[in-house]
Design an enzyme around this catalytic site. Structure first.
Site, PDB file in Angstrom:
ATOM      1  N   ASN A  10      -0.222  -0.409  -9.420  1.00 37.15           N
ATOM      2  CA  ASN A  10       0.266   0.274  -8.221  1.00 37.15           C
ATOM      3  C   ASN A  10      -0.883   1.138  -7.707  1.00 37.15           C
ATOM      4  O   ASN A  10      -1.167   2.188  -8.277  1.00 37.15           O
ATOM      5  CB  ASN A  10       1.483   1.133  -8.598  1.00 37.15           C
ATOM      6  N   LYS A  12      -1.057   2.781  -5.057  1.00 38.23           N
ATOM      7  CA  LYS A  12      -0.563   3.933  -4.271  1.00 38.23           C
ATOM      8  C   LYS A  12      -1.352   4.048  -2.965  1.00 38.23           C
ATOM      9  O   LYS A  12      -1.766   3.045  -2.414  1.00 38.23           O
ATOM     10  CB  LYS A  12      -0.627   5.216  -5.109  1.00 38.23           C
ATOM     11  N   GLU A 101       7.815   8.725  -6.839  1.00 38.69           N
ATOM     12  CA  GLU A 101       7.236   9.448  -5.688  1.00 38.69           C
ATOM     13  C   GLU A 101       8.072   9.217  -4.435  1.00 38.69           C
ATOM     14  O   GLU A 101       8.204  10.104  -3.597  1.00 38.69           O
ATOM     15  CB  GLU A 101       5.769   9.014  -5.492  1.00 38.69           C
TER      16      GLU A 101
END
Ligand code: PEP
Length: 258
Positions: A10, A12, A101
């Site tokens: 990931n 992000k 998140e």
């Protein structure tokens, strides 16, 4: 283990196109060097702006492509959102949903995550549904209650089709371990994974439950991957920080080698 291991990166909100190209180039080079070895399935989830370029670079390789989020809605007036179809259109086969998140910073609750899961299946994507407790919840002994609530929310929304149910991927990510350098012990991870597996057995039956993959995420690094992945209900990892360095990501992938 009858389930194929999966290591998913990931990225992000990191990586302009140049950096994404360098990173995926390093991953491809490392995988080429491991050709012939029994490695796990590898997935990269770049930021939306880099997905297409990364997709072109990995074309013809075994590396899979995924999005980090998607809308629950069909195409239309949803400024700033993207559909699952838009992800499949540029080569994605997976999508991460309900990352902590997204839950903590963007107000996504388990009901919204479940609706996104429905949309992901509808659009031909394999959902990776993230779940996990905060430090406060763990310290007050509520870990398994939180996990029960988060996992329960998705059951009524799973497709009837058995093959699609078996595709589901869950990612147990204790919030206190994400990006903190604090990793759950292999025993802590296994305890929660076994609890989730039992819920899957109770709700979906043995056959499906034995095929659903449960990833662990939270400060996985090359030096702790193998021991965490050795646990019977840990089927791979969702990797944040260490997915941004090809060498580290490859070191984690190596945690799966027999
Ligand atoms: C994540 O964000 O999903 C994650 C597990 O991050 P990290 O590996 O950096 O803890």
């Amino acid at each position: 283990m009858s389930r194929r291991g999966l290591v998913a990166g990931n990225w992000k909100m990191n990586g302009l196109t140049g950096a994404a190209d360098t990173l995926v180039g390093g991953i491809l080079k490392g995988l080429e060097q491991r050709k012939g070895k029994n490695i796990c399935e590898v997935l990269v989830c770049p930021p939306f702006t880099a997905i297409q370029a990364v997709g072109k670079k990995i074309a013809g390789s075994a590396v899979k492509l995924g999005g980090q989020n998607m809308s629950e809605h069909k195409p239309g007036a949803h400024t700033g959102e993207i559909t699952g179809q838009m992800l499949t259109d540029i080569g994605c086969t997976y999508v991460i949903l309900g990352h902590s998140e997204r839950r903590s910073m963007y107000g996504e609750d388990s009901q919204l995550v479940a609706r996104k899961m429905v949309a992901a299946y509808r659009d031909g994507l394999t959902p990776i549904v993230c779940i996990g407790e905060t430090l406060q919840e763990r310290e007050s002994g509520k870990t398994l209650d939180v996990i029960r609530d988060q996992v329960s929310a998705i059951f009524p929304n799973l497709p009837a089709d058995e093959a699609k149910r078996q595709q589901l991927v869950l990612a147990y990510e204790p919030v206190w371990a994400i990006g903190t350098g604090k990793t759950a012990t292999p025993e802590q991870a296994q305890e929660v994974h076994a609890f989730i597996r039992k819920m899957l057995v109770d709700q979906l039956g043995n056959d499906t439950a034995s095929k659903v993959r449960i990833l662990y995420g939270g400060s996985v690094k090359p030096d702790n991957a193998a021991i965490i992945f050795s646990k019977p209900d840990v089927d791979g990892g969702l990797i944040g920080g260490a997915a941004l360095k090809a060498e580290d990501f490859l070191g984690i992938i190596d945690g799966f080698q027999g």
